[in-house]
Design a protein around this motif. Structure first.
Motif, mmCIF file in Angstrom:
data_model
loop_
_atom_site.group_PDB
_atom_site.id
_atom_site.type_symbol
_atom_site.label_atom_id
_atom_site.label_comp_id
_atom_site.label_asym_id
_atom_site.label_seq_id
_atom_site.Cartn_x
_atom_site.Cartn_y
_atom_site.Cartn_z
ATOM 1 N N GLY A 186 -4.672 18.995 -6.449
ATOM 2 C CA GLY A 186 -4.172 17.694 -7.197
ATOM 3 C C GLY A 186 -2.743 17.353 -6.853
ATOM 4 N N LEU A 187 -2.009 18.153 -6.253
ATOM 5 C CA LEU A 187 -0.753 17.603 -5.920
ATOM 6 C C LEU A 187 -0.670 16.544 -4.857
ATOM 7 C CD1 LEU A 187 0.958 21.249 -5.509
ATOM 8 C CD2 LEU A 187 1.259 19.453 -7.296
ATOM 9 N N LYS A 188 0.269 15.680 -4.908
ATOM 10 C CA LYS A 188 0.197 14.469 -4.100
ATOM 11 C C LYS A 188 1.519 14.588 -3.161
ATOM 12 C CE LYS A 188 -1.631 10.596 -7.036
ATOM 13 N NZ LYS A 188 -1.309 9.315 -7.260
ATOM 14 N N LEU A 189 1.344 14.302 -2.051
ATOM 15 C CA LEU A 189 2.335 14.397 -0.974
ATOM 16 C C LEU A 189 2.425 12.921 -0.557
ATOM 17 C CD1 LEU A 189 4.279 15.817 0.729
ATOM 18 C CD2 LEU A 189 2.388 16.136 2.573
ATOM 19 N N PHE A 190 3.508 12.185 -0.750
ATOM 20 C CA PHE A 190 4.034 10.890 -0.014
ATOM 21 C C PHE A 190 3.999 10.844 1.364
ATOM 22 C CE2 PHE A 190 6.987 7.733 1.499
ATOM 23 C CZ PHE A 190 6.384 6.632 0.945
ATOM 24 N N ILE A 191 3.223 10.213 2.077
ATOM 25 C CA ILE A 191 3.254 9.794 3.397
ATOM 26 C C ILE A 191 3.723 8.535 3.845
ATOM 27 C CG2 ILE A 191 1.822 9.401 5.234
ATOM 28 C CD1 ILE A 191 1.587 12.389 4.057
ATOM 29 N N ILE A 242 2.340 17.535 7.695
ATOM 30 C CA ILE A 242 1.961 18.318 6.581
ATOM 31 C C ILE A 242 2.678 19.522 6.325
ATOM 32 C CG2 ILE A 242 -0.070 19.066 5.335
ATOM 33 C CD1 ILE A 242 -0.230 16.007 5.478
ATOM 34 N N PRO A 243 3.311 19.764 5.441
ATOM 35 C CA PRO A 243 4.005 20.962 5.435
ATOM 36 C C PRO A 243 3.254 22.210 5.278
ATOM 37 C CG PRO A 243 4.924 19.483 3.403
ATOM 38 C CD PRO A 243 3.555 18.725 4.085
ATOM 39 N N ASP A 268 -2.358 22.717 1.011
ATOM 40 C CA ASP A 268 -3.733 22.508 1.296
ATOM 41 C C ASP A 268 -4.281 21.412 1.333
ATOM 42 O OD1 ASP A 268 -6.004 23.608 1.824
ATOM 43 O OD2 ASP A 268 -6.419 24.681 -0.146
ATOM 44 N N ALA A 269 -4.276 20.310 2.280
ATOM 45 C CA ALA A 269 -4.637 19.142 1.925
ATOM 46 C C ALA A 269 -6.203 18.863 1.936
ATOM 47 C CB ALA A 269 -4.321 18.510 3.391
ATOM 48 N N ALA A 270 -6.450 18.097 1.087
ATOM 49 C CA ALA A 270 -8.042 18.154 0.792
ATOM 50 C C ALA A 270 -8.384 16.495 1.085
ATOM 51 C CB ALA A 270 -8.455 18.290 -0.606
ATOM 52 N N ARG A 271 -7.638 15.649 0.659
ATOM 53 C CA ARG A 271 -8.244 13.984 1.004
ATOM 54 C C ARG A 271 -6.932 13.195 1.143
ATOM 55 N NH1 ARG A 271 -8.510 11.177 -4.084
ATOM 56 N NH2 ARG A 271 -7.943 12.807 -5.618
ATOM 57 N N LEU A 272 -7.276 12.266 1.577
ATOM 58 C CA LEU A 272 -6.075 10.927 1.960
ATOM 59 C C LEU A 272 -6.474 9.875 0.941
ATOM 60 C CD1 LEU A 272 -3.894 10.083 3.999
ATOM 61 C CD2 LEU A 272 -5.787 8.877 4.989
ATOM 62 N N GLN A 273 -5.486 9.548 0.160
ATOM 63 C CA GLN A 273 -5.474 8.355 -0.749
ATOM 64 C C GLN A 273 -4.689 7.371 -0.446
ATOM 65 O OE1 GLN A 273 -4.834 9.564 -4.875
ATOM 66 N NE2 GLN A 273 -3.965 7.762 -5.447
ATOM 67 N N CYS A 301 0.723 -1.151 0.089
ATOM 68 C CA CYS A 301 0.150 -0.175 0.020
ATOM 69 C C CYS A 301 0.789 1.345 -0.118
ATOM 70 C CB CYS A 301 -0.693 -0.066 1.233
ATOM 71 S SG CYS A 301 -2.213 -1.065 1.166
ATOM 72 N N VAL A 302 0.376 2.270 -0.500
ATOM 73 C CA VAL A 302 1.116 3.608 -0.571
ATOM 74 C C VAL A 302 -0.042 4.536 -0.203
ATOM 75 C CG1 VAL A 302 1.958 5.500 -1.968
ATOM 76 C CG2 VAL A 302 2.606 3.008 -2.396
ATOM 77 N N VAL A 303 0.292 5.590 0.947
ATOM 78 C CA VAL A 303 -0.475 6.441 1.450
ATOM 79 C C VAL A 303 -0.084 8.048 0.855
ATOM 80 C CG1 VAL A 303 -1.407 7.520 3.419
ATOM 81 C CG2 VAL A 303 -0.946 5.132 3.598
ATOM 82 N N HIS A 304 -0.775 8.727 0.320
ATOM 83 C CA HIS A 304 -0.745 9.985 -0.204
ATOM 84 C C HIS A 304 -1.838 10.856 0.514
ATOM 85 C CE1 HIS A 304 1.409 8.014 -3.784
ATOM 86 N NE2 HIS A 304 2.192 9.038 -3.339
#
Length: 90
Positions: free
Chosen positions: A46-51, A73-74, A78-83, A37-40
């Motif tokens: 629409g930018l993705k931040l790797f978690i 989160i830097p 502007d975080a909108a959702r977790l993927q 699994c990968v969490v972003h």
């Protein structure tokens, strides 16, 4: 403010959780997949931040990771959702 919305006054500083597992994954060529699994975190633009990335679980259609993740989160992101995505090793 609508429930579940984030405004400029609210600042998401950290994201954390646990990837427990997956169920009923498809098989490939009659054998269970090797998966991870990968969490972003996805921004409002629409930018993705790797978690986090889990370890690979071999040949399981119901893998159990039980892996915790925790990340800052830097400022300005502007975080909108977790993927959370599940990938098969190729």
């Amino acid at each position: 403010v609508e429930r579940g919305s984030v405004t400029a006054e609210d600042h998401v500083a950290f994201v954390y959780g646990v990837i427990e597992g997956a169920t009923s994954l498809p098989t490939f060529d009659q054998r269970p997949p090797e998966v991870y699994c990968v969490v972003h975190v996805i921004s409002t633009t629409g930018l993705k931040l790797f978690i986090h990335r889990t370890r690979v679980i071999k040949q399981m259609i119901c893998p159990q990771w039980n892996e915790a993740y925790y990340a800052e989160i830097p400022e300005g992101f502007d975080a909108a959702r977790l993927q959370i995505s599940v990938y098969a090793v190729t």
